[in-house]
Design a protein around this motif. Structure first.
Motif, short mmCIF file in Angstrom:
data_model
loop_
_atom_site.label_atom_id
_atom_site.label_comp_id
_atom_site.label_asym_id
_atom_site.label_seq_id
_atom_site.Cartn_x
_atom_site.Cartn_y
_atom_site.Cartn_z
N LYS A 162 13.59 -6.45 -11.05
CA LYS A 162 13.03 -7.79 -11.15
C LYS A 162 11.51 -7.75 -11.32
CE LYS A 162 12.92 -12.37 -10.46
NZ LYS A 162 13.50 -13.36 -11.40
N PHE A 163 10.86 -6.79 -10.65
CA PHE A 163 9.39 -6.67 -10.70
C PHE A 163 9.01 -5.24 -11.09
CE2 PHE A 163 10.55 -9.80 -7.43
CZ PHE A 163 9.96 -10.94 -7.96
N PRO A 164 9.29 -4.83 -12.31
CA PRO A 164 9.06 -3.43 -12.72
C PRO A 164 7.58 -3.03 -12.73
CG PRO A 164 9.63 -4.76 -14.62
CD PRO A 164 9.87 -5.62 -13.41
N TYR A 165 6.69 -4.02 -12.82
CA TYR A 165 5.25 -3.75 -12.86
C TYR A 165 4.66 -3.49 -11.47
CZ TYR A 165 5.23 -8.58 -11.31
OH TYR A 165 5.48 -9.75 -10.61
N LEU A 166 5.44 -3.70 -10.41
CA LEU A 166 4.94 -3.62 -9.04
C LEU A 166 5.24 -2.24 -8.46
CD1 LEU A 166 3.65 -5.31 -6.73
CD2 LEU A 166 5.97 -5.92 -6.01
N ALA A 177 6.23 -11.48 -4.26
CA ALA A 177 6.04 -10.39 -5.21
C ALA A 177 5.27 -10.79 -6.47
CB ALA A 177 7.39 -9.79 -5.60
N PRO A 178 5.46 -12.00 -7.03
CA PRO A 178 4.76 -12.34 -8.26
C PRO A 178 3.23 -12.31 -8.15
CG PRO A 178 6.60 -13.82 -7.94
CD PRO A 178 6.47 -13.03 -6.67
N GLN A 179 2.70 -12.48 -6.96
CA GLN A 179 1.25 -12.51 -6.80
C GLN A 179 0.67 -11.18 -6.32
OE1 GLN A 179 -0.21 -14.78 -3.33
NE2 GLN A 179 1.94 -15.13 -2.77
N ALA A 180 1.53 -10.16 -6.15
CA ALA A 180 1.08 -8.89 -5.57
C ALA A 180 0.80 -7.84 -6.63
CB ALA A 180 2.13 -8.37 -4.58
N ASN A 181 -0.03 -6.86 -6.25
CA ASN A 181 -0.37 -5.74 -7.13
C ASN A 181 0.32 -4.44 -6.70
OD1 ASN A 181 -3.11 -7.53 -6.73
ND2 ASN A 181 -2.74 -6.99 -8.88
N LYS A 199 -3.87 -7.81 -4.06
CA LYS A 199 -3.00 -8.12 -2.93
C LYS A 199 -1.93 -7.04 -2.80
CE LYS A 199 -3.68 -13.09 -3.44
NZ LYS A 199 -3.03 -14.41 -3.65
N ILE A 200 -1.69 -6.64 -1.56
CA ILE A 200 -0.69 -5.62 -1.26
C ILE A 200 0.37 -6.22 -0.35
CG2 ILE A 200 -0.23 -3.36 -0.26
CD1 ILE A 200 -3.15 -2.62 -0.82
N LEU A 201 1.63 -6.21 -0.81
CA LEU A 201 2.73 -6.61 0.07
C LEU A 201 2.97 -5.49 1.07
CD1 LEU A 201 5.41 -7.93 -2.48
CD2 LEU A 201 3.90 -9.31 -1.05
N TYR A 202 3.09 -5.85 2.32
CA TYR A 202 3.29 -4.82 3.34
C TYR A 202 4.35 -5.27 4.32
CZ TYR A 202 2.25 -1.64 7.26
OH TYR A 202 2.35 -0.72 8.28
N VAL A 203 5.49 -4.57 4.31
CA VAL A 203 6.54 -4.79 5.31
C VAL A 203 6.51 -3.58 6.24
CG1 VAL A 203 9.00 -5.09 5.74
CG2 VAL A 203 7.96 -6.10 3.70
N PRO A 204 5.95 -3.74 7.45
CA PRO A 204 5.84 -2.61 8.39
C PRO A 204 7.16 -2.34 9.09
CG PRO A 204 4.99 -4.60 9.41
CD PRO A 204 5.38 -4.98 8.01
N LEU A 252 -12.10 -3.44 3.01
CA LEU A 252 -12.42 -3.18 1.61
C LEU A 252 -12.14 -4.37 0.72
CD1 LEU A 252 -11.08 0.47 1.26
CD2 LEU A 252 -13.34 -0.31 1.90
N GLY A 253 -11.81 -5.49 1.31
CA GLY A 253 -11.61 -6.70 0.53
C GLY A 253 -10.20 -6.91 0.03
N TYR A 254 -9.27 -6.05 0.40
CA TYR A 254 -7.88 -6.23 -0.02
C TYR A 254 -7.20 -7.27 0.86
CZ TYR A 254 -8.18 -2.26 -3.16
OH TYR A 254 -8.54 -1.43 -4.19
N GLU A 255 -6.34 -8.06 0.24
CA GLU A 255 -5.54 -9.02 0.99
C GLU A 255 -4.17 -8.40 1.24
OE1 GLU A 255 -3.84 -13.63 0.83
OE2 GLU A 255 -5.10 -12.85 -0.80
#
Length: 524
Positions: free
Chosen positions: A124-128, A80-84, A25-30, A48-51
């Motif tokens: 808060k989300f250093p892995y993102l 954010a917790p569910q995004a890659n 999953k990709i968070l996208y703020v346009p 490509l199957g990405y959400e």
């Protein structure tokens, strides 16, 4: 046997990559909710199957609403917790949208406070991984009604004034320029200049902070675009300073380049390329004549520099050998390097036999060798080159290429087609053709042809509204638009495999004639 083996490997790669992507999953703020920034970007990635997770439409910037940064930040923290990966517009998350960044009345303290939220979010989300897109405020070269009141009477003069200041700082003033600069300074009310420069200074300060954040690793990548600009302008002047500030960082970390509306596609592509551990090789071939040295309208650098920047931004590597490339980009430029508006049908239809013959020779050669070809159609601004599109139709090449771009500015077209084109390697024929149809309907059918008719028809309708704000005229014009688009598609688009365009519906999403939103399905 070799071809069968190649096909089998391709199927395996495609199946594995899309299956792997389905959980990503990709968070996208346009930068706003226009189709070029939202739907059409999401459309590519979903193949490509990405959400792609995007904020609710009602809090994004639109024609009548500048966007709600506070609610966008709330949405980010919630998702954010569910995004890659995250692709985030700094303009939206500070001001509300691209347009709002041009007209805001925020204090410097408010802007920097919102800008600092990116650092807090990263902590808060250093892995993102965060791929940030931002813009340097545009410098319109003309008078027009809208945004700030004084643009209607002094827009062109403000542009000319700042262009001369830019030239002065670069040591390039010519005879008479100092006199013109003094004259313009006297003709533009000081309160207009004070308002304009103060707003820009606040925006620029935020961008300087983002450069520091990129250096500190808050952003995995920062792509900073110069909105509508020119070789000499305030936008170019600010870009020079920000480029210098970021000079210690490589282009694989941050870039300042021309453009705005293509930035989202490029960063979505970069996130997917990284996720797939895929380094796309791109070979570029320009039309005869000026080619890479073409200096398009609305840009502050030659198209060759912008295209090289877009390739790096998307995570690609430019190579000279087309036979080794994952994408071969053919760039349609005019031999003399001049660009006009696609809606200027007189210029669009002028005899360009030599230009088109040279370019079609390039395209046919690459297609004939089974190279994965994409076309960046930048001969005209704001729409396709009718001569080229008719040639592609006659030569049955419309659906033998992988990707096409020919819509707004030259960098919008080339940047979007690079970002989308490198991902077509993992798409099947039907998905590729659906993306091509979207581009042909939007850029060829509407922007280069039908839009002129819709603008003309708007003046003949009774009721409130004009091409920039249609008001009561939207509904009858959309009816007319759908009739003309259906007729254009039936006459000009010849799909393979006996596929047909069904359920075609076209809207004017911002209730103006500048852009349209074509939606459809493909049936057997």
């Amino acid at each position: 046997m070799k071809q069968l083996l190649f096909l089998l490997v391709a199927v395996i790669i495609f199946t594995a990559s899309t299956a792997f992507a389905q959980s990503k999953k990709i968070l996208y703020v346009p930068i706003d909710n226009r189709p070029c920034n939202l739907f059409q970007v999401v459309q590519v990635a979903e193949k490509l199957g990405y959400e792609i997770l995007t904020p609710p439409d009602e809090i994004l910037g639109s024609k009548s609403f500048k966007g709600d940064p506070e609610k966008m930040w709330d949405w980010l923290y919630e998702n954010a917790p569910q995004a890659n990966y995250a692709v985030l517009s700094t303009d939206s998350l500070i001001y509300g949208s691209l347009v709002a960044s041009r007209v805001h009345d925020l204090s410097a303290e408010e802007i920097l406070s919102r800008a600092k939220r990116f650092k807090t979010f990263n902590e808060k989300f250093p892995y993102l991984p965060i791929y940030a897109i931002g813009t340097i405020m545009r410098t319109p070269s003309y008078n027009f009604k809208g945004e700030v009141p004084y643009y209607e009477t002094h827009g062109a003069k403000i542009f000319q004034y700042t262009a001369l200041i830019d030239k002065q700082e670069m040591g390039e003033l010519k005879d008479g320029d100092n006199r013109r600069l003094k004259k313009l300074s006297a003709e533009i009310p000081q309160e207009y200049l004070d308002d304009w420069f103060k707003r820009r200074a606040k925006n620029s300060d935020a961008n300087e902070l983002f450069v520091e954040y990129t250096r500190a690793g808050v952003f995995d990548y920062f792509l900073l675009g110069c909105d509508d600009s020119a070789i000499y302008s305030q936008t170019h002047r600010e870009s020079r300073r920000l480029t210098e500030l970021a000079s210690d960082m490589g282009k694989t970390v941050m870039q300042v380049t021309s453009g705005a509306d293509e930035l989202g596609m490029l960063m979505i592509s970069r996130a997917i390329v990284r996720d797939m551990d895929y380094r796309p090789f791109i070979s570029v071939e320009y039309n005869a004549g000026k080619g890479a040295a073409t200096f398009p309208t609305y840009c502050n650098e030659p198209i060759g520099i912008s295209i090289d920047a877009a390739i790096i931004a998307a995570g690609g590597l430019r190579i000279p050998e087309p036979e080794r490339a994952d994408l071969v980009l053919a760039v349609n430029t005019r031999a003399n390097g001049k660009t006009f508006e696609a809606s200027n049908l007189k210029k669009n239809k002028v005899n360009r036999h030599g230009d088109l013959k040279a370019f079609m020779s390039i395209v046919k050669s690459f297609v004939g060798k089974n190279y994965p070809v994409a076309i960046a159609d930048v001969a005209f601004g704001n729409g396709s080159d009718n001569g080229l599109m008719n040639q592609l139709k006659r030569e049955d090449l419309q659906f033998k290429i992988r990707a096409y771009g020919g819509w707004n500015t030259a960098t919008n077209s080339s940047g979007f087609v690079i970002g989308a084109g490198i991902l077509t390697k993992f798409m099947d024929e039907r998905d590729i053709d659906e993306l091509l149809i979207t581009r042909y309907l939007d850029e060829w059918a509407y922007q280069a042809n039908i839009r002129n008719e819709i603008v003309g028809a708007s003046y003949g309708l009774q009721g409130a509204g004009d091409p920039g704000d249609l008001k009561e005229k939207v509904q009858p014009l959309e009816v007319l638009l759908n009739e003309k688009m259906s007729a254009f598609a039936a006459k000009n688009l010849f799909l393979p495999n006996r596929w047909r365009i069904e359920d075609l519906k076209v809207t004017l999403p911002w209730k103006r004639t500048f852009e349209c939103d074509p939606r459809f399905s493909i049936s057997d």
